[in-house]
Write a protein that holds these residues in place. Structure first.
Motif, PDB file in Angstrom:
ATOM      1  N   ILE A  37       0.845  -1.202   0.000  1.00 12.32           N
ATOM      2  CA  ILE A  37       0.000   0.000   0.000  1.00 12.32           C
ATOM      3  C   ILE A  37       0.876   1.246   0.000  1.00 12.32           C
ATOM      4  O   ILE A  37       0.647   2.192  -0.759  1.00 12.32           O
ATOM      5  CB  ILE A  37      -0.954  -0.018   1.207  1.00 12.32           C
ATOM      6  CG1 ILE A  37      -1.895  -1.225   1.109  1.00 12.32           C
ATOM      7  CG2 ILE A  37      -1.741   1.284   1.298  1.00 12.32           C
ATOM      8  CD1 ILE A  37      -2.772  -1.419   2.337  1.00 12.32           C
TER       9      ILE A  37
ATOM     10  N   SER B 196       1.252   3.898  -3.018  1.00 16.31           N
ATOM     11  CA  SER B 196       0.988   5.302  -2.721  1.00 16.31           C
ATOM     12  C   SER B 196       2.173   6.168  -3.164  1.00 16.31           C
ATOM     13  O   SER B 196       1.988   7.245  -3.745  1.00 16.31           O
ATOM     14  CB  SER B 196       0.717   5.460  -1.225  1.00 16.31           C
ATOM     15  OG  SER B 196       0.393   6.790  -0.923  1.00 16.31           O
TER      16      SER B 196
ATOM     17  N   TYR C 165      -2.834   1.745  -6.444  1.00 17.05           N
ATOM     18  CA  TYR C 165      -3.145   2.224  -5.095  1.00 17.05           C
ATOM     19  C   TYR C 165      -4.489   1.668  -4.629  1.00 17.05           C
ATOM     20  O   TYR C 165      -4.651   1.275  -3.472  1.00 17.05           O
ATOM     21  CB  TYR C 165      -3.163   3.755  -5.143  1.00 17.05           C
ATOM     22  CG  TYR C 165      -3.567   4.488  -3.879  1.00 17.05           C
ATOM     23  CD1 TYR C 165      -2.715   4.550  -2.786  1.00 17.05           C
ATOM     24  CD2 TYR C 165      -4.788   5.167  -3.806  1.00 17.05           C
ATOM     25  CE1 TYR C 165      -3.065   5.265  -1.649  1.00 17.05           C
ATOM     26  CE2 TYR C 165      -5.139   5.890  -2.678  1.00 17.05           C
ATOM     27  CZ  TYR C 165      -4.280   5.939  -1.601  1.00 17.05           C
ATOM     28  OH  TYR C 165      -4.635   6.652  -0.480  1.00 17.05           O
TER      29      TYR C 165
ATOM     30  N   ARG D  33      -5.078  -1.996  -1.916  1.00 11.52           N
ATOM     31  CA  ARG D  33      -5.704  -1.762  -0.614  1.00 11.52           C
ATOM     32  C   ARG D  33      -6.457  -2.967  -0.051  1.00 11.52           C
ATOM     33  O   ARG D  33      -6.704  -3.049   1.157  1.00 11.52           O
ATOM     34  CB  ARG D  33      -6.628  -0.532  -0.667  1.00 11.52           C
ATOM     35  CG  ARG D  33      -7.059  -0.054   0.709  1.00 11.52           C
ATOM     36  CD  ARG D  33      -5.870   0.394   1.530  1.00 11.52           C
ATOM     37  NE  ARG D  33      -6.126   0.529   2.949  1.00 11.52           N
ATOM     38  CZ  ARG D  33      -6.120  -0.491   3.813  1.00 11.52           C
ATOM     39  NH1 ARG D  33      -5.936  -1.742   3.401  1.00 11.52           N
ATOM     40  NH2 ARG D  33      -6.318  -0.269   5.084  1.00 11.52           N
TER      41      ARG D  33
ATOM     42  N   ASP E  86      -2.412   7.936   5.623  1.00 15.19           N
ATOM     43  CA  ASP E  86      -2.270   6.785   6.523  1.00 15.19           C
ATOM     44  C   ASP E  86      -3.520   6.612   7.387  1.00 15.19           C
ATOM     45  O   ASP E  86      -3.967   5.489   7.624  1.00 15.19           O
ATOM     46  CB  ASP E  86      -1.050   6.968   7.435  1.00 15.19           C
ATOM     47  CG  ASP E  86       0.253   6.939   6.655  1.00 15.19           C
ATOM     48  OD1 ASP E  86       0.257   6.395   5.539  1.00 15.19           O
ATOM     49  OD2 ASP E  86       1.263   7.462   7.154  1.00 15.19           O
TER      50      ASP E  86
ATOM     51  N   SER F  23      -6.310   5.270   5.368  1.00 18.18           N
ATOM     52  CA  SER F  23      -6.047   3.858   5.073  1.00 18.18           C
ATOM     53  C   SER F  23      -6.367   2.995   6.292  1.00 18.18           C
ATOM     54  O   SER F  23      -6.970   1.916   6.168  1.00 18.18           O
ATOM     55  CB  SER F  23      -4.581   3.700   4.648  1.00 18.18           C
ATOM     56  OG  SER F  23      -4.315   2.372   4.289  1.00 18.18           O
TER      57      SER F  23
ATOM     58  N   GLN G 118      -9.021  -0.114   6.998  1.00 12.43           N
ATOM     59  CA  GLN G 118      -8.617  -1.350   7.662  1.00 12.43           C
ATOM     60  C   GLN G 118      -9.537  -1.706   8.834  1.00 12.43           C
ATOM     61  O   GLN G 118      -9.879  -2.877   9.020  1.00 12.43           O
ATOM     62  CB  GLN G 118      -7.164  -1.201   8.165  1.00 12.43           C
ATOM     63  CG  GLN G 118      -6.524  -2.484   8.657  1.00 12.43           C
ATOM     64  CD  GLN G 118      -6.214  -3.471   7.532  1.00 12.43           C
ATOM     65  OE1 GLN G 118      -6.199  -3.103   6.364  1.00 12.43           O
ATOM     66  NE2 GLN G 118      -5.992  -4.718   7.889  1.00 12.43           N
TER      67      GLN G 118
ATOM     68  N   TYR H 291     -13.577  -2.150   1.856  1.00 15.09           N
ATOM     69  CA  TYR H 291     -13.222  -2.189   0.440  1.00 15.09           C
ATOM     70  C   TYR H 291     -14.436  -2.004  -0.457  1.00 15.09           C
ATOM     71  O   TYR H 291     -14.319  -1.862  -1.669  1.00 15.09           O
ATOM     72  CB  TYR H 291     -12.522  -3.510   0.123  1.00 15.09           C
ATOM     73  CG  TYR H 291     -11.586  -3.431  -1.064  1.00 15.09           C
ATOM     74  CD1 TYR H 291     -10.451  -2.620  -1.019  1.00 15.09           C
ATOM     75  CD2 TYR H 291     -11.832  -4.152  -2.222  1.00 15.09           C
ATOM     76  CE1 TYR H 291      -9.593  -2.534  -2.096  1.00 15.09           C
ATOM     77  CE2 TYR H 291     -10.967  -4.072  -3.308  1.00 15.09           C
ATOM     78  CZ  TYR H 291      -9.852  -3.268  -3.240  1.00 15.09           C
ATOM     79  OH  TYR H 291      -8.996  -3.181  -4.311  1.00 15.09           O
TER      80      TYR H 291
ATOM     81  N   TYR I  23     -10.139   7.423   1.654  1.00 16.48           N
ATOM     82  CA  TYR I  23      -8.830   6.939   1.206  1.00 16.48           C
ATOM     83  C   TYR I  23      -8.502   7.498  -0.180  1.00 16.48           C
ATOM     84  O   TYR I  23      -7.369   7.900  -0.454  1.00 16.48           O
ATOM     85  CB  TYR I  23      -8.876   5.409   1.188  1.00 16.48           C
ATOM     86  CG  TYR I  23      -7.671   4.672   0.659  1.00 16.48           C
ATOM     87  CD1 TYR I  23      -6.496   4.611   1.392  1.00 16.48           C
ATOM     88  CD2 TYR I  23      -7.728   3.994  -0.559  1.00 16.48           C
ATOM     89  CE1 TYR I  23      -5.397   3.895   0.921  1.00 16.48           C
ATOM     90  CE2 TYR I  23      -6.637   3.274  -1.034  1.00 16.48           C
ATOM     91  CZ  TYR I  23      -5.484   3.230  -0.289  1.00 16.48           C
ATOM     92  OH  TYR I  23      -4.403   2.517  -0.762  1.00 16.48           O
TER      93      TYR I  23
ATOM     94  N   ARG J 144      -5.853  11.158  -1.051  1.00 21.19           N
ATOM     95  CA  ARG J 144      -4.625  10.925  -1.806  1.00 21.19           C
ATOM     96  C   ARG J 144      -4.147  12.128  -2.602  1.00 21.19           C
ATOM     97  O   ARG J 144      -2.981  12.217  -2.990  1.00 21.19           O
ATOM     98  CB  ARG J 144      -4.787   9.699  -2.722  1.00 21.19           C
ATOM     99  CG  ARG J 144      -3.454   9.211  -3.283  1.00 21.19           C
ATOM    100  CD  ARG J 144      -2.526   8.771  -2.178  1.00 21.19           C
ATOM    101  NE  ARG J 144      -1.131   8.632  -2.576  1.00 21.19           N
ATOM    102  CZ  ARG J 144      -0.281   9.641  -2.660  1.00 21.19           C
ATOM    103  NH1 ARG J 144      -0.668  10.890  -2.436  1.00 21.19           N
ATOM    104  NH2 ARG J 144       0.962   9.427  -2.977  1.00 21.19           N
TER     105      ARG J 144
END
Lengths: 596, 596
Positions: free
Chosen positions: A404, A408, A429, A433, B405, B408, B412, B419, B429, B433
């Motif tokens: 990841i 990124s 990216y 994930r 982070d 992300s 998680q 997802y 996410y 970016r």
């Protein structure tokens, strides 16, 4: 841009780090030497680069679609899968008895990396089929093997794993899917399974679902779960395809990435029950899953390596072409290609060092698996099996976490263009994930590392590896040069941190499980950093010895190892500090949930 | 799920860390005390939570679309922008002379955080308008101010910044857009600008483009760039809207995130030239940009804080509801909400600690800006201005890096559901970016930090801040308890690392620019970690003193500060090692480009 498999690097890792020559001395692997590896890798690279890589962006742009209970795969995928099957690529690691090629896992690993790097969404289908094949090899009856394995290994049919249900993700104890026995020994399966990768599609004639379910009198929890074969189409006794079974795809997910790969919700038994056959013994489904799980988790770790390398290649290609800004050292008065800017070097260096370290650890892990399966001496088999099992959660957890970050950084190297989908960096990216989530989240891997892999044997395997690292640190001391100095210093420190943390885990896991498990993912990352650093140190030693043979390749390897020592290994100390200072009865761990 | 602005936390930071009471003693800010702040924040939270937050997912699902040269904004956005304008939210920080509210930047910062957290794609439009307003305030003629500012501040018209061209991104020296003088003092603008945020849309009556371009006889490079106003519709002398100007949107980008925000390619002058007016003096365009750039970069840093908080809120909400697995300490035999699992606490703790640290640093930075602008003594103004300018690249670079982070981790925490796009975690996410890229990539911020902010004054400001950190370390020593012990130890270490690195930069930037600039982003991250850690230490001291007033709030603050000390601050040492060992004439920095 396309994908070019790093064959030279892969062969370096296979020969110098994974010990392919030693593997070729194992019974049954006599032909699998470095020459064979090279020949297989060259063919695999050709297929992946020419057929699969160009479809990767297409699959993202035109995801698989769900229409009236059926899934239409992305354009070109069906044809590519036919070529894949005809090329024999499904059969690489499977037994010759079922028409497989029976190559070592270490060579298969390089092939699999190429598959995933070229097209991860596509490669998930054969990856899941591999899982189904493994399950049947482990626990299927002779008849089941005879019927299903040749079809699966030939790529005529594909396989799936049906574990997850809406209420049962990481926690399989909560599975509710029911299997009611019929008089003829088969079962009627009822339930809903979600997140079924390639659970429905049009690339193959049949789909062999392996399904976890409970029989009516099964014990509660994980001890009452059995494994069933539930094919999309019934299979006649002669192996031919029969009528449609009662399993329906009711939808597919709208996902962040891997969009060509249909993620299905499967409904079993809406029309009287899907007919399934028990695999192995009743109530042992989870045990069979665990046997396969090492392979599946390893495969996902490898996906991390693969997508990291693909992202790296794309970033390098852009950095060579994009011209922007004058050099900071004033050596030119015109704007230059950004690959010459120090921070771009730092980004590419980070991507490369992380990827090469993870690749080395993965291939070495595969080699331990080969030794565990084929070594003539049982003591050696057990030794390698233990190391393999210790390394699997680290390969899975660490390679995917870093993938990841690497993807990124790949976006970042592209600047504003990285944020535009057409460039392709963003797809990596998005695709990457998923990797820290499926086949067990990083936390699940870390729990495994703490519980089954570290505490259960009193740290025996962990300490064996730590001792081996110490030997490498010693070997580094016999060489001069800045790369060796930096690597020796930081690997030694990393080794000490790892040892401290292993001792901390062993000392506290019983008394303070909350504190230790709050440090479990940091422990996994620390282990990943130090073990990959160790492999980079071994690579450094090997490269130094061969520098004159191919100066450009080996000097790049030495530079990458040095970079790893400078930028990655020092993070071990930070993780050690976090892990060893965390106690279960204070701070963030004792807030009540409303305080978040 | 919606967004609930953390008003209590924001007020804590404003009062205890940013010194809002002191700011309320500045001339013109007499009414801007903590009570005013609270009142404004409550209203802002209401608008953002009720109107903007619900549109965030909608805007992602239904991006703005380009049809026949025009952009249709996402459903509901036009109406929301009307409400935004009517509520006076564009006017918060702007002068009363142009119908603004003239509130301190510190209060405006809290409002802006809410805007971005509730709907970053939407909030980009007012953010860019703020930039245009600043530019005109800095360099516009009285007539330009009179015509444009009231419309922009009222939210009737919006503004844009036109810097980037296909060949000129980070490197503005490469700008080619041409401005040919007319006899009447206006200019005809010809050229292509890309990545123009909200460069075309239907939410306002007119769009005021501020465009960097070159006059025919301008010097080469950055010294030949001038700034022009080029409205979408001409503006008559009385301020009324005239005919269409010769600027056309030719396409908008297909982006990874912030999809509701149209990113336009603008074509100037295809029909004889877009009419523009010079802003300020000729060839000083880049200087004006630099004045505004601090504000714009600060604003993007704040977007990082905002999206991190939004991702955190979503993750907490899921973690409270999702039931999975029994506790590792065996205190229950049933599956529990995952917020009770140690690793989920670690993830939420990381998200929270990073976010609170970044928020504190951002608000403190805003307070320095307020002091720099309004302090009655010029010595104090210069002092605060210098600190503000030092902190801006760190707020921009560090808050945005961590926001990726944090977002992300937000995915998680959701496991497989993270997802799936419908859950919303993936949007954060994707949205986050962009933040390390636009308004200057992290590398550009880091170059600024090394060059203009550290080397130019011989490390004067950096060392002032390091001394202040040392005082906080001392203050921590006067308190007992594990949180104080850990914070003192790790902040002291972080302060030493920062000092070492500042000295390293000063000692080597002339002789070894490549080596130093290869460490520039690590230096920025190190500075971010230590400065945010410092703010968390100050928060810890403040919270300890007030613990009895609101035990649940303050104990959470103490726990978060402790977590920061344990998990984040130790990374400083790792960065120090990487930075100080990097030399420009070895390793990754001397490979030739084909070796990558």
């Amino acid at each position: 841009m396309s994908y070019v498999a790093p064959i030279k690097e892969m062969l370096f890792v296979l020969k110098e780090l994974a010990g392919i020559d030693e593997i070729a001395r194992l019974p049954g692997f006599e032909d699998a030497d470095a020459d064979t590896a090279r020949a297989v890798l060259v063919e695999s690279a050709k297929f992946c680069g020419e057929v699969l890589a160009p479809l990767n962006a297409e699959g993202d742009k035109y995801p698989s679609v769900f229409i009236d209970g059926q899934v239409r795969s992305s354009p070109g995928f069906k044809e590519a899968f036919r070529e894949f099957a005809e090329g024999g690529w499904q059969s690489v690691q499977h037994p010759t008895g079922y028409d497989g090629q029976d190559l070592p896992k270490s060579i298969g690993t390089a092939c699999a990396e190429m598959l995933h790097a070229s097209n991860m969404a596509f490669a998930l289908c054969p990856m899941l089929t591999d899982g189904a094949i493994e399950a049947l090899l482990v626990a299927g009856t002779d008849q089941q093997k005879k019927i299903y394995l040749p079809k699966l290994i030939a790529g005529e049919w594909t396989g799936t794993m049906n574990l997850t249900e809406p209420q049962a993700g990481s926690d399989l104890a909560l599975i509710r899917t029911r299997a009611d026995p019929n008089d003829d020994g088969t079962y009627r399966i009822f339930g809903t399974k979600i997140f079924i990768t390639w659970g429905e599609h049009d690339m193959a004639d049949n789909i062999v679902h392996l399904v976890l379910a409970r029989t009516p009198d099964a014990p509660e929890g994980v001890k009452g779960i059995s494994l069933f074969i539930v094919p999309k189409y019934h299979v006649n006794a002669d192996g031919s395809k029969g009528a449609r079974n009662d399993v329906q795809c009711v939808s597919i997910e709208h996902k962040l990435g891997i969009k060509a790969s249909p993620t299905a919700v499967l409904q079993f038994g809406d029309r009287g029950g899907a007919i399934g056959e028990l695999v192995g013994e009743m109530n042992r489904g989870l045990q069979y899953m665990f046997i396969m799980m090492n392979a599946a988790r390893f495969a996902v770790g490898l996906q991390g390596v693969a997508i990291a390398d693909r992202a790296y290649q794309l970033a390098v290609s852009y950095a060579r072409e994009r011209v922007q800004s004058r050099p900071v050292d004033g050596t030119a008065s015109e704007a230059i290609a950004i690959i010459h800017h120090p921070d771009v070097r730092r980004m590419l260096g980070t991507m490369r060092a992380l990827t090469e370290g993870a690749r080395a650890l993965a291939y070495v892990t595969a080699a331990h698996c080969d030794m565990a399966q084929r070594h003539p001496e049982s003591v050696a088999r057990l030794h390698h099996q233990a190391i393999y099992e210790f390394l699997v959660p680290i390969v899975k957890g660490w390679s995917t976490e870093l993938s990841i970050d690497v993807a990124s950084l790949g976006v970042q190297v592209h600047g504003g263009m990285g944020y535009i989908e057409e460039t392709g960096a963003a797809q990596h990216y998005r695709d990457a994930r998923i990797l820290t989530i499926y086949e067990g989240t990083t936390a699940i891997q870390a729990n495994d590392l703490v519980g089954r892999k570290t505490a259960r044997d009193g740290g025996l395997v962990a300490k064996k590896l730590i001792q081996e690292i110490a030997l490498t640190v010693e070997a580094l001391g016999s060489q001069d040069g800045v790369a060796f100095d930096l690597m020796r210093r930081h690997l030694a420190q990393g080794q000490r941190s790892l040892e401290t943390v292993v001792n901390h885990v062993l000392a506290n896991v019983q008394e303070d499980p909350n504190g230790v498990f709050a440090g479990s993912v940091p422990y996994l990352k620390l282990a990943g950093i130090v073990l990959c650093g160790w492999q980079m140190a071994r690579a450094l030693l090997a490269a130094a010895g061969k520098r004159n043979e191919d100066p450009r390749f080996y000097s790049a390897k030495i530079a990458t190892a040095q970079f790893f020592a400078q930028h990655v290994l020092p993070q071990a100390v930070a993780l050690e500090a976090a892990i060893t200072s965390t106690k279960g009865d204070e701070g963030m761990l004792v807030l009540d949930e409303a305080q978040f």
